[in-house]
Design an enzyme around this catalytic site. Structure first.
Site, PDB file in Angstrom:
ATOM      1  N   SER A 151       0.857  -1.179   0.000  1.00 28.95           N
ATOM      2  CA  SER A 151       0.000   0.000   0.000  1.00 28.95           C
ATOM      3  C   SER A 151       0.892   1.228   0.000  1.00 28.95           C
ATOM      4  O   SER A 151       2.053   1.175   0.438  1.00 28.95           O
ATOM      5  CB  SER A 151      -0.887   0.010   1.253  1.00 28.95           C
ATOM      6  OG  SER A 151      -1.503   1.267   1.437  1.00 28.95           O
ATOM      7  N   TYR A 165      -1.604  -0.791  10.351  1.00 30.70           N
ATOM      8  CA  TYR A 165      -1.627  -0.999   8.906  1.00 30.70           C
ATOM      9  C   TYR A 165      -0.344  -0.486   8.252  1.00 30.70           C
ATOM     10  O   TYR A 165       0.265  -1.185   7.430  1.00 30.70           O
ATOM     11  CB  TYR A 165      -2.848  -0.294   8.309  1.00 30.70           C
ATOM     12  CG  TYR A 165      -3.082  -0.613   6.853  1.00 30.70           C
ATOM     13  CD1 TYR A 165      -3.609  -1.843   6.461  1.00 30.70           C
ATOM     14  CD2 TYR A 165      -2.789   0.319   5.858  1.00 30.70           C
ATOM     15  CE1 TYR A 165      -3.844  -2.143   5.134  1.00 30.70           C
ATOM     16  CE2 TYR A 165      -3.019   0.025   4.528  1.00 30.70           C
ATOM     17  CZ  TYR A 165      -3.546  -1.196   4.171  1.00 30.70           C
ATOM     18  OH  TYR A 165      -3.764  -1.484   2.845  1.00 30.70           O
TER      19      TYR A 165
END
Length: 264
Positions: A151, A165
């Site tokens: 990501s 995350y």
């Protein structure tokens, strides 16, 4: 064949065997559709049986051979078993797309340690276990393509409770680079695709014509040079490239599918 005379042949993955974990998730479904359309034989793995059945039938409708497995890559035995099932069904494992994972959002002052651990386990440990299982088989074959899903948050922080995350995706980037170095001599390439926001069931609200969506979207788009949010097809080209012969000289890379978000 002279690839310069027929450059599209470099992207040919017809009859290759591709295993996709998290096949019922946003990125996993994109991967399943792209590789089905390109002629791969698919092993689709997901924990959501209903969604798995739907994407499996969709891919079969595109002409793909599909083995659907209701599972998550949670432990060594499961990961090794998934690779064995792929080989038993189709005789090889050419492409692994690790699209399984999760996110749990909470400010660091509110996040419980077990929440942080669960995100790290799903995104990092399980990715490592799946790559490890596939690499063993691919080393025997002398070739293979491993594609992880990272990501933009592996590179950049976020102010709204993304410590788990962001840390997990940074770790995925590290795994990608380390395995790229470790497995390159075995004919195996290891790369990651790192999207920013793209259209999916979870982000559909950001594309709507509401005041809240417009506010969030305008703030985000101020950082995106191409001036729009991502669409599923924006992930298709990078995935096909990293799954095919076209990327044979590319390994250990993080390919940002972000419209230039991380460039500025």
């Amino acid at each position: 064949m002279n690839v310069m005379a027929n450059p599209l042949s470099m992207f040919d993955v017809k009859d290759k065997v591709a295993l996709i974990t998290g096949a019922s998730g946003a990125f996993g479904m994109v991967a399943a559709r792209v590789l089905a359309g390109a002629g791969c034989r698919l092993v689709l793995v997901a924990g959501n049986q209903v969604a798995l059945d739907e994407i499996s039938e969709e891919c079969r409708g595109m002409g793909a051979e599909v083995l659907a497995v209701n599972a998550r890559p949670t432990d060594e035995e499961t990961c090794e078993g998934l690779v064995s099932q792929a080989v038993d069904a189709f005789g090889a494992l050419d492409i692994l797309v690790i699209a399984s994972g999760m996110n749990k959002v909470a400010l660091v002052t509110d996040m419980e340690p077990e929440t942080f651990t669960s995100v790290m386990d799903a995104n990092v440990t399980q990715s490592w276990l799946m790559a490890r299982a596939a690499a063993r088989r691919m080393k025997e074959q002398g070739s293979g393509k491993i594609v992880l899903v990272s990501s933009a948050r592996g590179l950049l922080g976020h102010p709204a409770g993304y410590t788990a995350y962001c840390a997990s995706k940074s770790a995925v980037d590290g795994i990608t680079k380390a395995l790229g170095c470790e497995l390159g001599a075995s004919g195996i390439t290891v790369n990651a695709i790192a999207p920013t926001v793209f259209r999916s069931p979870l982000t559909a609200w950001m594309f709507e014509d509401t005041d809240e969506a417009k506010k969030v979207r305008s703030g985000f788009l101020a950082r995106v040079p191409v001036g729009r949010l991502g669409e599923p097809e924006d992930l298709a080209g990078p995935l096909l490239f990293l799954s095919s012969k076209a990327s044979d000289f590319y390994t250990g890379h993080i390919l940002y599918a972000d419209g230039g978000y991380t460039a500025g």
